[in-house]
Design a protein around this motif. Structure first.
Motif, PDB file in Angstrom:
ATOM      1  N   LYS A   1       0.836  -1.209   0.000  1.00 44.17           N
ATOM      2  CA  LYS A   1       0.000   0.000   0.000  1.00 44.17           C
ATOM      3  C   LYS A   1       0.870   1.259   0.000  1.00 44.17           C
TER       4      LYS A   1
ATOM      5  N   LYS B   1      -4.083  -5.568 -11.327  1.00 47.50           N
ATOM      6  CA  LYS B   1      -4.601  -6.504 -10.329  1.00 47.50           C
ATOM      7  C   LYS B   1      -3.859  -6.352  -9.007  1.00 47.50           C
ATOM      8  N   ILE B   2      -2.538  -6.236  -9.081  1.00 46.59           N
ATOM      9  CA  ILE B   2      -1.729  -6.084  -7.864  1.00 46.59           C
ATOM     10  C   ILE B   2      -2.093  -4.792  -7.140  1.00 46.59           C
TER      11      ILE B   2
ATOM     12  N   ALA C   1      -4.832  -3.000  -7.386  1.00 46.83           N
ATOM     13  CA  ALA C   1      -6.219  -3.003  -6.908  1.00 46.83           C
ATOM     14  C   ALA C   1      -6.340  -3.695  -5.554  1.00 46.83           C
ATOM     15  N   MET C   2      -5.532  -4.737  -5.342  1.00 44.58           N
ATOM     16  CA  MET C   2      -5.571  -5.448  -4.070  1.00 44.58           C
ATOM     17  C   MET C   2      -5.015  -4.594  -2.934  1.00 44.58           C
ATOM     18  N   GLN C   3      -4.304  -3.507  -3.289  1.00 43.02           N
ATOM     19  CA  GLN C   3      -3.777  -2.576  -2.270  1.00 43.02           C
ATOM     20  C   GLN C   3      -4.651  -1.336  -2.158  1.00 43.02           C
TER      21      GLN C   3
ATOM     22  N   SER D   1       0.902 -14.931  -5.967  1.00 41.07           N
ATOM     23  CA  SER D   1       0.427 -14.486  -4.652  1.00 41.07           C
ATOM     24  C   SER D   1      -0.694 -13.450  -4.764  1.00 41.07           C
ATOM     25  N   PHE D   2      -0.919 -12.942  -5.969  1.00 42.67           N
ATOM     26  CA  PHE D   2      -2.009 -11.992  -6.201  1.00 42.67           C
ATOM     27  C   PHE D   2      -3.142 -12.616  -7.019  1.00 42.67           C
ATOM     28  N   GLY D   3      -3.135 -13.935  -7.131  1.00 39.74           N
ATOM     29  CA  GLY D   3      -4.221 -14.629  -7.801  1.00 39.74           C
ATOM     30  C   GLY D   3      -4.093 -14.728  -9.310  1.00 39.74           C
TER      31      GLY D   3
END
Length: 322
Positions: free
Chosen positions: A120, A143-144, A146-148, A202-204
């Motif tokens: 983040k 994608k990475i 967005a997860m943060q 690790s981020f799907g």
């Protein structure tokens, strides 16, 4: 009677020593000469291609995209790229099919400084970026982020054609993407820079194959495919039995590879070379194809044509759907 047997023996001996005519094929490596190309280079140095009836010319390229063009135009018979990029290019209309695998797992990673303990904290940071397929890489990056809870607007993205790791080491950028393990990771180790390595999985992101072999679709079923894969398989077996001896052979044939960093990269890659390069991993290809079909970048679908199916991207196999 004895004379007839002797003549027959002579004829059989001559036949056993008669060399089969070699088929000439060209291989576009997709990249410059480096340790990852080792099994192909070694197969050539050890005469394994010749053993299986091939005369192989090997040429580097500036990236998998150039390799794809070379095979699509039939200037080369075999090319190398990663499976995700291969799918995107086939979807745009290039007449290519996967025929085998060299490294069957992703090597690409996001690398940050060790002090950046939470992704983040990428907000407001500068990220060095290099890729041979911007669409797929941007999709992964989105994608990475967005997860943060971030978007690309929250970072400064700087594109590099060359010198990505040097920019990171010198402090020009705070993170790099797409970096690779073991290339950039071993370079950071050599310069004693503490880093954090974040894998795509690790981020799907579905696992994909970093280096596949592909051909022009018109060549599907041609004998050189099996011959090439048998030679590469034998080279990989030799490498896994004795990584040090094969490294010395590679450096003797390609002195430009003989560096301390490349040696460290080689020892890490040995375990990653596919023991059975002829296996096609159709199920894995189908998963990354589905992932690409169901995602967009900047509102535009990653794949232009949604009718691309698994049989468009890989040669026929008993495990493939009909």
């Amino acid at each position: 009677m004895f004379l007839k047997i002797a003549l027959l023996f002579m004829m059989l001996t001559q036949l056993a020593h008669t060399e089969m005519p070699s088929q000439k094929i060209a291989v576009s490596l997709g990249y410059h000469i480096d340790p990852c190309q080792g099994p192909i280079l070694l197969a050539n140095l050890l005469g394994l291609f010749h053993k299986y009836g091939l005369e192989v010319s090997i040429s580097p390229a500036s990236g998998g995209e150039e390799s794809s063009r070379q095979v699509a135009m039939k200037h080369a018979q075999i090319g190398i790229t990663k499976s995700a990029n291969h799918i995107v290019r086939v979807n745009t209309g290039l007449p290519l099919k996967k025929m085998g695998t060299l490294v069957g797992r992703p090597l690409e990673v996001l690398i940050t400084r060790d002090t950046l303990t939470d992704l983040k904290d990428l907000r407001g940071k500068t990220l060095g970026f290099s890729t041979s397929n911007a669409t797929f890489s941007i999709l992964v990056l989105d994608k990475i982020l967005a997860m943060q809870g971030l978007t690309r607007d929250d970072i400064t993205l700087v594109a590099f054609q060359h010198g990505l790791m040097q920019a990171f080491l010198s402090g020009q950028v705070d993170a790099i993407f797409t970096a690779t393990d073991p290339y950039e990771t071993k370079m950071a180790e050599q310069f004693q820079m503490p880093i954090r390595v974040h894998t795509y999985e690790s981020f799907g992101i579905p696992p994909y194959e970093q280096f596949i072999f592909f051909i022009h679709k018109d060549d599907e079923g041609k004998p050189y495919i099996e011959a090439f894969l048998r030679a590469v398989k034998e080279a990989i077996q030799t490498i896994k039995r004795d990584p040090m001896a094969t490294w010395q052979q590679l450096c003797a044939g390609y002195p430009e590879m003989d560096t301390t960093l490349n040696h460290k990269i080689w020892l890490r890659l040995v375990e990653m070379f596919e023991a059975n390069p002829e296996e096609l991993n159709v199920e894995g290809l189908a998963k990354i194809l589905e992932f690409l079909q169901h995602n967009k970048v900047d509102g535009k679908p990653v794949l232009d044509h949604q009718n691309t199916v698994i049989t468009d991207i890989v040669i026929k196999t008993k495990n493939a759907p009909t």
